[in-house]
Structure formats: structure tokens, C-alpha cells
Design a protein around this motif. Structure first.
Motif, PDB file in Angstrom:
ATOM      1  N   ALA A  72      27.119 -53.061 -34.419  1.00  0.00           N
ATOM      2  CA  ALA A  72      26.812 -52.905 -32.993  1.00  0.00           C
ATOM      3  C   ALA A  72      25.392 -52.388 -32.781  1.00  0.00           C
ATOM      4  N   PHE A  73      24.522 -52.639 -33.758  1.00  0.00           N
ATOM      5  CA  PHE A  73      23.133 -52.175 -33.638  1.00  0.00           C
ATOM      6  C   PHE A  73      22.494 -52.728 -32.373  1.00  0.00           C
ATOM      7  N   GLY A  74      21.743 -51.881 -31.701  1.00  0.00           N
ATOM      8  CA  GLY A  74      21.074 -52.357 -30.494  1.00  0.00           C
ATOM      9  C   GLY A  74      20.204 -51.262 -29.910  1.00  0.00           C
ATOM     10  N   PRO A  75      19.616 -51.501 -28.761  1.00  0.00           N
ATOM     11  CA  PRO A  75      18.756 -50.493 -28.148  1.00  0.00           C
ATOM     12  C   PRO A  75      19.528 -49.227 -27.751  1.00  0.00           C
ATOM     13  N   HIS A  76      20.785 -49.376 -27.334  1.00  0.00           N
ATOM     14  CA  HIS A  76      21.608 -48.207 -26.958  1.00  0.00           C
ATOM     15  C   HIS A  76      20.785 -47.186 -26.188  1.00  0.00           C
ATOM     16  N   ASP A  77      20.274 -47.629 -25.025  1.00  0.00           N
ATOM     17  CA  ASP A  77      19.461 -46.734 -24.202  1.00  0.00           C
ATOM     18  C   ASP A  77      20.249 -45.560 -23.659  1.00  0.00           C
ATOM     19  N   ASP A  78      21.564 -45.635 -23.791  1.00  0.00           N
ATOM     20  CA  ASP A  78      22.366 -44.518 -23.300  1.00  0.00           C
ATOM     21  C   ASP A  78      22.428 -43.377 -24.311  1.00  0.00           C
ATOM     22  N   LEU A  79      21.822 -43.564 -25.476  1.00  0.00           N
ATOM     23  CA  LEU A  79      21.784 -42.483 -26.459  1.00  0.00           C
ATOM     24  C   LEU A  79      20.418 -41.821 -26.427  1.00  0.00           C
ATOM     25  N   VAL A  80      20.400 -40.497 -26.262  1.00  0.00           N
ATOM     26  CA  VAL A  80      19.124 -39.773 -26.301  1.00  0.00           C
ATOM     27  C   VAL A  80      19.232 -38.609 -27.264  1.00  0.00           C
ATOM     28  N   LEU A  81      18.090 -38.228 -27.832  1.00  0.00           N
ATOM     29  CA  LEU A  81      18.053 -37.092 -28.731  1.00  0.00           C
ATOM     30  C   LEU A  81      17.430 -35.913 -28.001  1.00  0.00           C
ATOM     31  N   LEU A  82      18.079 -34.758 -28.121  1.00  0.00           N
ATOM     32  CA  LEU A  82      17.606 -33.555 -27.448  1.00  0.00           C
ATOM     33  C   LEU A  82      17.367 -32.477 -28.500  1.00  0.00           C
ATOM     34  N   GLU A  83      16.129 -31.982 -28.542  1.00  0.00           N
ATOM     35  CA  GLU A  83      15.814 -30.935 -29.496  1.00  0.00           C
ATOM     36  C   GLU A  83      16.369 -29.626 -28.956  1.00  0.00           C
ATOM     37  N   ALA A  84      17.165 -28.931 -29.773  1.00  0.00           N
ATOM     38  CA  ALA A  84      17.748 -27.683 -29.262  1.00  0.00           C
ATOM     39  C   ALA A  84      17.632 -26.603 -30.321  1.00  0.00           C
ATOM     40  N   ALA A  85      16.851 -25.573 -30.022  1.00  0.00           N
ATOM     41  CA  ALA A  85      16.718 -24.463 -30.964  1.00  0.00           C
ATOM     42  C   ALA A  85      18.081 -23.806 -31.171  1.00  0.00           C
ATOM     43  N   ASP A  86      18.247 -23.144 -32.309  1.00  0.00           N
ATOM     44  CA  ASP A  86      19.556 -22.573 -32.649  1.00  0.00           C
ATOM     45  C   ASP A  86      20.079 -21.624 -31.582  1.00  0.00           C
ATOM     46  N   ASP A  87      19.175 -20.931 -30.852  1.00  0.00           N
ATOM     47  CA  ASP A  87      19.686 -19.980 -29.857  1.00  0.00           C
ATOM     48  C   ASP A  87      20.229 -20.697 -28.616  1.00  0.00           C
ATOM     49  N   LEU A  88      19.895 -21.958 -28.454  1.00  0.00           N
ATOM     50  CA  LEU A  88      20.422 -22.711 -27.315  1.00  0.00           C
ATOM     51  C   LEU A  88      21.726 -23.419 -27.640  1.00  0.00           C
ATOM     52  N   LEU A  89      21.949 -23.673 -28.935  1.00  0.00           N
ATOM     53  CA  LEU A  89      23.110 -24.478 -29.321  1.00  0.00           C
ATOM     54  C   LEU A  89      24.442 -23.961 -28.777  1.00  0.00           C
ATOM     55  N   PRO A  90      24.722 -22.646 -28.894  1.00  0.00           N
ATOM     56  CA  PRO A  90      26.025 -22.198 -28.375  1.00  0.00           C
ATOM     57  C   PRO A  90      26.214 -22.537 -26.897  1.00  0.00           C
ATOM     58  N   ASP A  91      25.184 -22.302 -26.071  1.00  0.00           N
ATOM     59  CA  ASP A  91      25.313 -22.602 -24.643  1.00  0.00           C
ATOM     60  C   ASP A  91      25.578 -24.080 -24.418  1.00  0.00           C
ATOM     61  N   ILE A  92      24.860 -24.942 -25.165  1.00  0.00           N
ATOM     62  CA  ILE A  92      25.022 -26.377 -24.954  1.00  0.00           C
ATOM     63  C   ILE A  92      26.389 -26.830 -25.442  1.00  0.00           C
ATOM     64  N   LEU A  93      26.753 -26.408 -26.639  1.00  0.00           N
ATOM     65  CA  LEU A  93      27.995 -26.902 -27.228  1.00  0.00           C
ATOM     66  C   LEU A  93      29.228 -26.343 -26.532  1.00  0.00           C
ATOM     67  N   GLN A  94      29.063 -25.244 -25.786  1.00  0.00           N
ATOM     68  CA  GLN A  94      30.201 -24.710 -25.046  1.00  0.00           C
ATOM     69  C   GLN A  94      30.140 -25.057 -23.576  1.00  0.00           C
ATOM     70  N   GLY A  95      29.380 -26.066 -23.226  1.00  0.00           N
ATOM     71  CA  GLY A  95      29.404 -26.604 -21.867  1.00  0.00           C
ATOM     72  C   GLY A  95      28.818 -25.712 -20.797  1.00  0.00           C
ATOM     73  N   ARG A  96      27.850 -24.829 -21.179  1.00  0.00           N
ATOM     74  CA  ARG A  96      27.308 -23.914 -20.172  1.00  0.00           C
ATOM     75  C   ARG A  96      25.942 -24.369 -19.674  1.00  0.00           C
ATOM     76  N   VAL A  97      25.612 -25.603 -19.927  1.00  0.00           N
ATOM     77  CA  VAL A  97      24.269 -26.066 -19.608  1.00  0.00           C
ATOM     78  C   VAL A  97      24.327 -27.207 -18.602  1.00  0.00           C
ATOM     79  N   THR A  98      23.422 -27.195 -17.604  1.00  0.00           N
ATOM     80  CA  THR A  98      23.366 -28.302 -16.656  1.00  0.00           C
ATOM     81  C   THR A  98      21.928 -28.782 -16.556  1.00  0.00           C
TER      82      THR A  98
END
Lengths: 140, 398
Positions: free
Chosen positions: B43-69
Motif C-alpha cells: 500500500a505504498f503511497g504518498p499517504h498525506d494523512d501521515l505526519v511526523l511530529l517531533e516531541a521531546a521526552d518531556d512532552l511525550l506523556p502529555d501527548i500520549l495521554q491525550g492532554r494535547v490539542t
């Protein structure tokens, strides 16, 4: 507008993705130009490390080129997010969340990459006048 | 390496379940003599719906626990908000070929040509064009102030039918949709604006109304012999209610002008001299210029007895100008100036082209830019000159 970033996986079980990164561009042979899905790109090998202190080495062979690289830990992890279009507005009363028609979900994390940044080595020696600089996948 | 990638996007996108990449195989590749065949995913393709977000380790808990908007209007640059901080989102591209290999069992590929090596297989789903970096930034609170100033609360206001005409009225949810600030920074911002939530809407209180309420509290204090440093909360509110003021507005007014003290289970309010006198100073000055002497007289005559008027209290609120033999004073409040450094300095230099440090300092000490000190801001936005070693330094626009 507000889009909440969702994560179905939770902190400890976010699936880890792998990344292979090289400088430049891989080009399939013209005969495969129509559809490259499923096409073999190259062979990735780990090499025994000369000493316990040096980084794990890898080679990536694409066509007749061999690239040498190492596994690098990312200073800041990358999260893989997937955007989804959602049809909102069928909630009553319409909430702010329904008004945003995009959802974002974390579907993976990237902590390392295998990076190839040295000049490729040609495995087959060609006459100098015909030296090609492009990598070709699925070469004979 | 200068060839171009074939455009895989010209084919119809194949449904992709999010897996089938064999990432574990690649991640586990170590030691000697192990190898993996890397292929393009089915299924290789452009997949524009996939994005990469750089997240420092101190941000990871907030992001992974759904506290980020992610907040912002379509015409604004998006920001990412954790519960307490705001980050600008910048896309950084790469010229490298970055093959993304998802997790999951690599699907039995119909490899071309056949993989006869017996190697394990991994499949790349997409080539990433780059990633989004997060840079901590000051919350965009100027917008909050502008929104709340659209329709300040006025005593005895008649909002009419709020469902028909909500113009200028904002709930907390509305503010989260419109203002690019984290919840924590938004709350602090509302506090600095002395905003109050009335019937679900966040409002600032109109200046004239605030004067009326304060005057009434002071008048009642004299009438009922309440000490200004120890106003009994319940008594104040019940007397003011019988005078026609709502509980909520009176309580809010007390919190703007005083500090709460709890004693023996009862609440008392101690009026803050500076806040009260400042209010009277603003009232005395109005919008124009006054001779300093006249202003001081008027001000001293109006403040509650027991309080002392001191020009020092008005730092960051008024400016004095020497014109000939006279000193003139006019209102110039830091609360009315932009919050972003570039605009703040522009406004300050429009008011005066040259500033002495002692005058300038009260107008810039509230500026906060992550990663930049106040000296840094001065260097960036001002030119500092010093006519002689013992003269005061002067700041002008860059």
C-alpha cells in the motif's frame, strides 16, 4: 478551532516504527516504472561491530551500490500521527469537537533510525566513461 | 543520486490497515550476518494523512495521554497546546529519502522479483518529506483581551436574547477555539484581565461600572463602620445586594481591589491601597492631560480617608512630561499595550521616541518570551545610548 490529539495506544504501548534514511533518491528501473508497490528495494544487513564501543554498523545494498551506515538514536522522538476526516455535526447540540472536521491520532513512535550518509560503494566496477551515479533497485 | 521517484500516487490507493511493515525485524537487526529485504509496501503511497511530529521526552506523556490539542483559526499558524504551555508548529523538510516502516507482521508480499534469499522482509509505507518541530512560544493573549473588550459587562445591562445575539460574548469553550493559548496560560490571562465568568460567559467589567461598585462599597464601609483592611465579606455582599448589586459582581470587585483573609471561619477582605488609589487616579485623569499639581490635588481629595496617594503607585499607568516650567501628566497604561514584544516596543516608541530606563522598565517588565531574557529583548528592539558616563542611558527605536 480545536483538534484534540488522540492516542489509543497509551504511553507504554505505542508501537515503534523503523526508519531507514539515505541521502539522495532511489530510482526503480524503468521497466518497473508503472507500479512500484511490493517491489524489492534493497538488502539491509547488520555488520558485526569491530569493538563493543563502536555503534552498530549496517550495510544497505541497492542495485549494485552498497551503502554503509549506523543506527542513530533520535535526540527527540518522532510521533507518527494520522489525520482523519470526520463527519461532524450530527451531534445534538453540536459540540465544538463536532465542528472540527479533522481528528489526529498517534499511531506510532520513532526513536531510532538507520542512517546512511556516506558515499555509496560500487560493487561492480564499470568502465569509467559509463559511471552512473543513480542507485537502481532490482538490478540484475 | 539525482533521479526522481516514480509517482506511486497515480495508482488507486490500496486500503492500508496501519501495519504490515515488519518494523520489529528492522529494529532487531543487530550483531553480524543478519539481513532483511526492504521493499515498498503493497500500500505504498504518498499517504498525506501521515505526519511526523517531533516531541521531546518531556512532552511525550502529555501527548500520549491525550492532554494535547491543536488550536487556531484557519488563517493562523497552528499551535500545539499542552495543559500549561504553547508551541508553534513548524514543518521542516528533508532532502533525504526517509523510508517509514510501520510495525506489524510483514504481509506475504508478492515480491518482484521473487525473493529467493530467504531473508526476512520489511516494507516501507511512505517516504517522509520532513517533520513538524515544536518551538515553545508565548501564548497569543492579545486576542483574548480584544475579544473580551468587545462587550464588557455593564451594571444593569440587558443582554437581550443571548441565543439570538451572542456577539461579543464568549464561553470558555469559545475561547479555547479562538485563542491560541494553553488552558493554564488562558486562565492566567483571564486573571490578569480581571475577567469574571457570568452566566457562562467570560467578561471584563466596564470601567465606569467598576467605579460605581467600588464607590458603593466604600460608602457602605463608612456607613457601617467597616475597616477597609478588614471588610466582612458576608455583610458587604448582603448590603450591596439590597442596594441592587449582584453577589457575583460584588465578590469579583472585592477580589480585584483586595485580598481575602480568613479569620475564625469568617472571610474578610483587606482593600489594597495601590489598587484602590490607582482606580481613583484613572478616574481623575480621564483621557486628557493635566498639570501634575492639579492632578495630585484632585486625586488626593477623592481617595478614601486613611489611604495615601503616591506617584510611585502609578508606574506603568501614567507618564509625566515636562513642558517648559510645568509638568503634565496623562494616562498611559501597560494593560492597554500589545503583549508581543515587537508590537509593544513599536507602541512605546510611538508614544515617546526616547525613554529613560526608569520610565521604560515598568512598561516592559511584563513581557515574556520563552528563551529570551529582558536584556535580550532590549538588545533586539532598542538602541541604547549614553551621552556621558554619569548620564542616564537613553533607549530609542532600532
Amino acid at each position: 478551532m480545536q483538534i484534540r490529539v488522540q492516542c489509543g495506544c497509551g504511553e507504554s504501548s505505542c508501537p515503534e516504527w523503523a526508519v531507514v534514511e539515505l541521502q539522495g533518491v532511489v530510482q526503480p528501473q524503468p521497466s518497473f516504472a508503472g507500479d512500484i508497490r511490493g517491489l524489492h528495494i534493497g538488502r539491509l544487513c547488520s555488520t558485526p561491530s569491530p569493538s563493543s564501543s563502536s555503534k552498530a554498523g549496517y550495510t544497505f545494498t541497492v542495485g549494485y551500490h552498497e551503502l554503509a551506515g549506523t543506527k542513530v538514536a533520535l535526540k527527540k522522538p518522532l510521533l507518527v500521527l494520522r489525520k482523519k476526516k470526520v463527519n461532524g455535526g450530527d451531534q445534538d447540540p453540536p459540540t465544538a469537537a463536532a465542528a472540527a472536521d479533522v481528528e489526529l491520532e498517534v499511531i506510532g513512535v520513532i526513536r531510532h533510525k538507520i542512517l546512511f550518509k556516506d558515499r555509496p560503494k560500487a560493487l561492480i566496477s564499470k568502465p569509467p566513461t559509463k559511471e552512473k551515479k543513480t542507485l537502481q533497485s532490482s538490478a540484475t | 543520486m539525482d533521479a526522481e521517484m516514480e509517482d506511486a500516487g497515480t495508482q488507486a490507493e490500496i486500503e492500508w490497515d496501519g501495519g504490515g511493515g515488519g518494523a520489529d525485524v528492522v529494529l532487531g537487526l543487530a550483531g553480524g550476518a543478519a539481513s532483511v529485504s526492504l521493499c515498498y509496501h503493497q500500500a505504498f503511497g504518498p499517504h498525506d494523512d501521515l505526519v511526523l511530529l517531533e516531541a521531546a521526552d518531556d512532552l511525550l506523556p502529555d501527548i500520549l495521554q491525550g492532554r494535547v490539542t491543536i488550536r487556531g483559526c484557519p488563517d493562523e499558524e497552528a499551535v500545539l497546546c499542552t495543559p500549561s504551555a504553547t508551541y508553534a508548529m513548524k514543518f521542516v523538510g528533508t532532502s533525504n529519502s526517509m523510508f517509514l516502516i510501520p510495525p506489524g507482521e510483514p504481509s506475504a508480499p508478492s515480491l518482484r522479483p521473487d525473493n529467493t534469499n530467504g531473508d526476512a522482509v520489511a516494507a516501507a509505507i511512505k517516504l517522509a518529506p520532513g517533520s513538524i518541530e515544536l518551538i515553545q512560544t508565548a501564548p497569543r493573549l492579545d486576542k483574548l483581551r480584544n475579544l473580551l473588550r468587545e462587550r464588557p459587562y455593564v451594571l444593569d445591562e440587558d443582554l437581550g436574547d443571548v441565543f439570538q445575539n451572542k456577539k461579543g460574548l464568549y464561553t470558555w469553550q469559545d475561547l479555547c477555539e479562538l485563542v491560541q493559548a494553553s488552558d493554564g496560560e488562558m486562565s492566567d490571562g483571564l486573571n490578569s484581565l480581571s475577567a469574571v465568568e457570568i452566566d457562562g460567559f467570560w467578561r471584563t467589567v466596564d470601567f465606569g461600572s467598576l467605579n460605581t461598585i467600588l464607590d458603593m462599597i466604600l460608602h457602605n464601609s463608612v456607613l457601617h463602620d467597616w475597616p477597609l483592611n478588614s471588610l466582612p465579606e458576608n455583610d458587604v455582599i448582603s448590603v450591596m445586594e439590597s442596594d441592587g448589586f449582584t453577589h457575583k459582581i460584588v465578590a469579583h470587585c472585592l477580589s480585584i481591589f483586595g485580598t481575602k483573609v480568613d479569620q475564625e471561619g469568617r472571610s474578610f477582605w483587606s482593600l489594597d491601597e495601590r489598587h484602590v488609589c490607582l482606580q481613583f487616579a484613572r478616574k481623575a485623569l480621564g483621557a486628557g492631560n493635566m498639570k501634575l499639581g492639579n492632578f495630585m490635588d484632585k486625586w488626593e481629595r477623592n481617595i478614601p480617608s486613611g489611604m495615601r496617594a503616591d506617584l510611585q503607585m502609578l508606574e506603568g499607568e501614567v507618564l509625566c512630561e515636562k513642558l517648559g516650567a510645568e509638568t503634565w501628566v496623562h494616562a498611559f497604561s501597560v494593560a492597554d499595550l500589545p503583549l508581543t514584544p515587537a508590537e509593544r516596543f513599536a507602541a512605546l516608541f510611538r508614544e515617546r521616541s526616547k525613554w529613560e530606563w526608569k520610565d521604560l522598565q515598568p512598561y516592559i517588565r511584563d513581557l515574556r518570551v520563552p528563551g529570551v531574557s529582558s536584556e535580550g529583548l532590549l538588545i533586539k528592539y532598542t538602541r541604547r545610548t549614553q551621552p556621558s558616563a554619569d548620564a542616564e542611558p537613553i533607549f530609542t527605536a532600532r
